[in-house]
Design a protein around this motif. Structure first.
Motif, PDB file in Angstrom:
ATOM      1  N   SER A  80       2.479   0.391  -1.836  1.00  0.00           N
ATOM      2  CA  SER A  80       1.413   0.011  -1.013  1.00  0.00           C
ATOM      3  C   SER A  80       0.615   0.899   0.076  1.00  0.00           C
ATOM      4  CB  SER A  80       2.017  -1.124   0.007  1.00  0.00           C
ATOM      5  OG  SER A  80       2.750  -0.754   0.714  1.00  0.00           O
ATOM      6  N   PRO A  81       1.292   2.001   0.451  1.00  0.00           N
ATOM      7  CA  PRO A  81       0.536   3.143   1.214  1.00  0.00           C
ATOM      8  C   PRO A  81      -0.788   3.714   0.328  1.00  0.00           C
ATOM      9  CG  PRO A  81       2.884   3.399   1.503  1.00  0.00           C
ATOM     10  CD  PRO A  81       2.591   2.541   0.243  1.00  0.00           C
ATOM     11  N   GLN A  82      -0.587   3.834  -0.896  1.00  0.00           N
ATOM     12  CA  GLN A  82      -1.775   4.362  -1.625  1.00  0.00           C
ATOM     13  C   GLN A  82      -2.941   3.426  -1.833  1.00  0.00           C
ATOM     14  OE1 GLN A  82      -0.141   4.343  -5.537  1.00  0.00           O
ATOM     15  NE2 GLN A  82       1.170   5.998  -5.301  1.00  0.00           N
ATOM     16  N   VAL A  83      -2.813   2.084  -0.989  1.00  0.00           N
ATOM     17  CA  VAL A  83      -4.137   1.346  -1.272  1.00  0.00           C
ATOM     18  C   VAL A  83      -4.835   1.907   0.062  1.00  0.00           C
ATOM     19  CG1 VAL A  83      -4.791  -1.146  -0.318  1.00  0.00           C
ATOM     20  CG2 VAL A  83      -2.969  -0.737  -1.978  1.00  0.00           C
ATOM     21  N   PHE A  84      -4.236   2.368   1.103  1.00  0.00           N
ATOM     22  CA  PHE A  84      -5.128   2.782   2.149  1.00  0.00           C
ATOM     23  C   PHE A  84      -5.060   4.431   2.541  1.00  0.00           C
ATOM     24  CE2 PHE A  84      -2.587  -1.062   3.430  1.00  0.00           C
ATOM     25  CZ  PHE A  84      -3.798  -1.917   3.674  1.00  0.00           C
ATOM     26  N   SER A  85      -4.752   5.224   1.378  1.00  0.00           N
ATOM     27  CA  SER A  85      -4.808   6.717   1.196  1.00  0.00           C
ATOM     28  C   SER A  85      -6.089   7.035   0.937  1.00  0.00           C
ATOM     29  CB  SER A  85      -3.611   7.190   0.367  1.00  0.00           C
ATOM     30  OG  SER A  85      -4.046   6.867  -1.094  1.00  0.00           O
ATOM     31  N   GLY A  86      -7.020   6.104   0.383  1.00  0.00           N
ATOM     32  CA  GLY A  86      -8.262   6.898   0.032  1.00  0.00           C
ATOM     33  C   GLY A  86      -8.211   7.754  -1.210  1.00  0.00           C
ATOM     34  N   ASP A  87      -7.123   7.791  -1.757  1.00  0.00           N
ATOM     35  CA  ASP A  87      -6.823   8.685  -2.900  1.00  0.00           C
ATOM     36  C   ASP A  87      -7.689   8.058  -4.151  1.00  0.00           C
ATOM     37  OD1 ASP A  87      -6.161  10.454  -4.972  1.00  0.00           O
ATOM     38  OD2 ASP A  87      -4.213   9.693  -4.994  1.00  0.00           O
TER      39      ASP A  87
END
Length: 92
Positions: free
Chosen positions: A49-56
């Motif tokens: 889930s953190p990848q959703v907000f990483s802007g990656d």
């Protein structure tokens, strides 16, 4: 034979569970998924889930690069097919 589930289906089941609309067992049962499979999806969902907000945007960039490579390969294939047809028709 293993049954394959789409990412959209997995997300739907996870959202039902995370919203608290249904327990894991209820959501699994109503969607025809084994509870162990749903538990595995939940663990994976929470871990990623953190990848959703990483802007990656690396996945989007990789997809674009692969699309460009595919377009180039198709162009080259078209050229080769045209040359083959020309050689077949007029000889070498």
């Amino acid at each position: 034979m293993r049954k394959k589930y789409s990412p959209e289906f997995k997300a739907k089941v996870m959202l039902e569970i995370l919203r608290g609309e249904q327990t894991l067992n209820e959501a699994s049962s109503s969607n025809g998924v084994h509870p162990n499979m749903a538990a595995k999806w939940k663990k994976e969902f929470v871990a990623n889930s953190p990848q959703v907000f990483s802007g990656d945007t690396s996945l989007a960039a990789e997809a674009k690069k692969l699309r460009e490579e595919l377009d180039e390969a198709c162009r080259q294939l078209g050229e080769m097919a045209a040359k083959y047809e020309w050689i077949k028709k007029y000889g070498a």
